[in-house]
Design a protein around this motif. Structure first.
Motif, PDB file in Angstrom:
ATOM      1  N   ALA A 196     -13.850 -30.402-114.548  1.00  0.00           N
ATOM      2  CA  ALA A 196     -12.660 -29.756-113.979  1.00  0.00           C
ATOM      3  C   ALA A 196     -11.428 -30.623-114.189  1.00  0.00           C
ATOM      4  CB  ALA A 196     -12.873 -29.470-112.499  1.00  0.00           C
ATOM      5  N   ALA A 197     -11.538 -31.925-113.960  1.00  0.00           N
ATOM      6  CA  ALA A 197     -10.390 -32.822-114.110  1.00  0.00           C
ATOM      7  C   ALA A 197      -9.907 -32.877-115.550  1.00  0.00           C
ATOM      8  CB  ALA A 197     -10.746 -34.214-113.607  1.00  0.00           C
ATOM      9  N   VAL A 198     -10.820 -32.898-116.503  1.00  0.00           N
ATOM     10  CA  VAL A 198     -10.419 -32.904-117.914  1.00  0.00           C
ATOM     11  C   VAL A 198      -9.610 -31.644-118.228  1.00  0.00           C
ATOM     12  CG1 VAL A 198     -11.281 -32.725-120.302  1.00  0.00           C
ATOM     13  CG2 VAL A 198     -12.254 -34.422-118.730  1.00  0.00           C
ATOM     14  N   PRO A 241     -22.219 -33.274-108.806  1.00  0.00           N
ATOM     15  CA  PRO A 241     -20.816 -33.278-108.383  1.00  0.00           C
ATOM     16  C   PRO A 241     -19.924 -34.127-109.295  1.00  0.00           C
ATOM     17  CG  PRO A 241     -22.242 -33.652-106.495  1.00  0.00           C
ATOM     18  CD  PRO A 241     -23.100 -33.714-107.728  1.00  0.00           C
ATOM     19  N   VAL A 242     -20.474 -35.201-109.824  1.00  0.00           N
ATOM     20  CA  VAL A 242     -19.712 -36.046-110.750  1.00  0.00           C
ATOM     21  C   VAL A 242     -19.387 -35.256-112.014  1.00  0.00           C
ATOM     22  CG1 VAL A 242     -19.753 -38.144-112.161  1.00  0.00           C
ATOM     23  CG2 VAL A 242     -20.746 -38.159-109.863  1.00  0.00           C
ATOM     24  N   ALA A 294      -9.791 -40.935-121.130  1.00  0.00           N
ATOM     25  CA  ALA A 294      -8.826 -41.460-120.156  1.00  0.00           C
ATOM     26  C   ALA A 294      -9.048 -40.853-118.770  1.00  0.00           C
ATOM     27  CB  ALA A 294      -7.398 -41.202-120.639  1.00  0.00           C
ATOM     28  N   VAL A 295      -9.292 -39.545-118.717  1.00  0.00           N
ATOM     29  CA  VAL A 295      -9.551 -38.884-117.438  1.00  0.00           C
ATOM     30  C   VAL A 295     -10.830 -39.424-116.818  1.00  0.00           C
ATOM     31  CG1 VAL A 295     -10.098 -36.677-116.326  1.00  0.00           C
ATOM     32  CG2 VAL A 295      -8.256 -36.794-118.014  1.00  0.00           C
ATOM     33  N   ALA A 296     -11.880 -39.556-117.611  1.00  0.00           N
ATOM     34  CA  ALA A 296     -13.150 -40.065-117.099  1.00  0.00           C
ATOM     35  C   ALA A 296     -13.003 -41.497-116.582  1.00  0.00           C
ATOM     36  CB  ALA A 296     -14.220 -39.993-118.181  1.00  0.00           C
ATOM     37  N   GLU A 297     -12.277 -42.336-117.320  1.00  0.00           N
ATOM     38  CA  GLU A 297     -12.076 -43.714-116.875  1.00  0.00           C
ATOM     39  C   GLU A 297     -11.290 -43.762-115.571  1.00  0.00           C
ATOM     40  OE1 GLU A 297     -10.311 -45.652-120.250  1.00  0.00           O
ATOM     41  OE2 GLU A 297     -12.272 -46.086-121.139  1.00  0.00           O
ATOM     42  N   PHE A 328     -19.018 -34.625-124.586  1.00  0.00           N
ATOM     43  CA  PHE A 328     -19.431 -35.793-123.815  1.00  0.00           C
ATOM     44  C   PHE A 328     -20.570 -35.401-122.901  1.00  0.00           C
ATOM     45  CE2 PHE A 328     -15.804 -33.895-121.621  1.00  0.00           C
ATOM     46  CZ  PHE A 328     -16.218 -33.796-120.308  1.00  0.00           C
ATOM     47  N   SER A 329     -21.304 -36.379-122.453  1.00  0.00           N
ATOM     48  CA  SER A 329     -22.441 -36.093-121.585  1.00  0.00           C
ATOM     49  C   SER A 329     -22.343 -36.920-120.313  1.00  0.00           C
ATOM     50  CB  SER A 329     -23.760 -36.369-122.311  1.00  0.00           C
ATOM     51  OG  SER A 329     -23.831 -37.720-122.699  1.00  0.00           O
ATOM     52  N   ILE A 330     -23.054 -36.469-119.315  1.00  0.00           N
ATOM     53  CA  ILE A 330     -23.097 -37.118-118.011  1.00  0.00           C
ATOM     54  C   ILE A 330     -24.507 -37.663-117.815  1.00  0.00           C
ATOM     55  CG2 ILE A 330     -22.786 -36.772-115.520  1.00  0.00           C
ATOM     56  CD1 ILE A 330     -20.288 -36.078-117.182  1.00  0.00           C
TER      57      ILE A 330
END
Length: 108
Positions: A98-100, A91-92, A29-32, A64-66
């Motif tokens: 951090a947001a998660v 940066p993404v 949800a945070v990533a979306e 999860f991965s980026i």
């Protein structure tokens, strides 16, 4: 004469890395909200060794991965000093991690 040394200790098997449903839903949800649903992709399950499985046995976790491959780039030499990535993804990745964490703390 050649001497060969063998490891004497018994290897400890790595556990499967299994996402906690609650943490997975939270991270997704945070990533979306940051990246948009169109930029999310569910990765297929793989059989690979990953230390993260040990953490996930102790605390609820989600792996999860980026994506770090730029247009036209091939990713090779993973886990070596020869890895080349699209550094624009850094940066993404840091923002997402951090947001998660921040959103989890805000909710709990």
């Amino acid at each position: 004469m050649v001497t060969v040394n063998f490891m004497e200790e018994e290897l400890r098997p790595y556990p499967a890395t299994v996402n906690d449903e609650g943490v997975y839903s939270h991270a997704k949800a945070v990533a979306e909200s940051i990246l948009g649903e169109a930029n999310m992709r569910l990765c297929p399950q793989v059989m690979a060794a990953e230390d993260f499985g040990f953490y996930a046995q102790k605390i609820p976790a989600a792996f999860f991965s980026i994506g770090v491959r730029g247009a036209g780039m091939e990713i090779s030499h993973v886990h070596t000093p020869h890895l080349v990535i699209d550094e624009g993804a850094l940066p993404v990745g840091t923002t997402l991690h951090a947001a998660v964490a921040i959103e989890y703390l805000n909710k709990h």
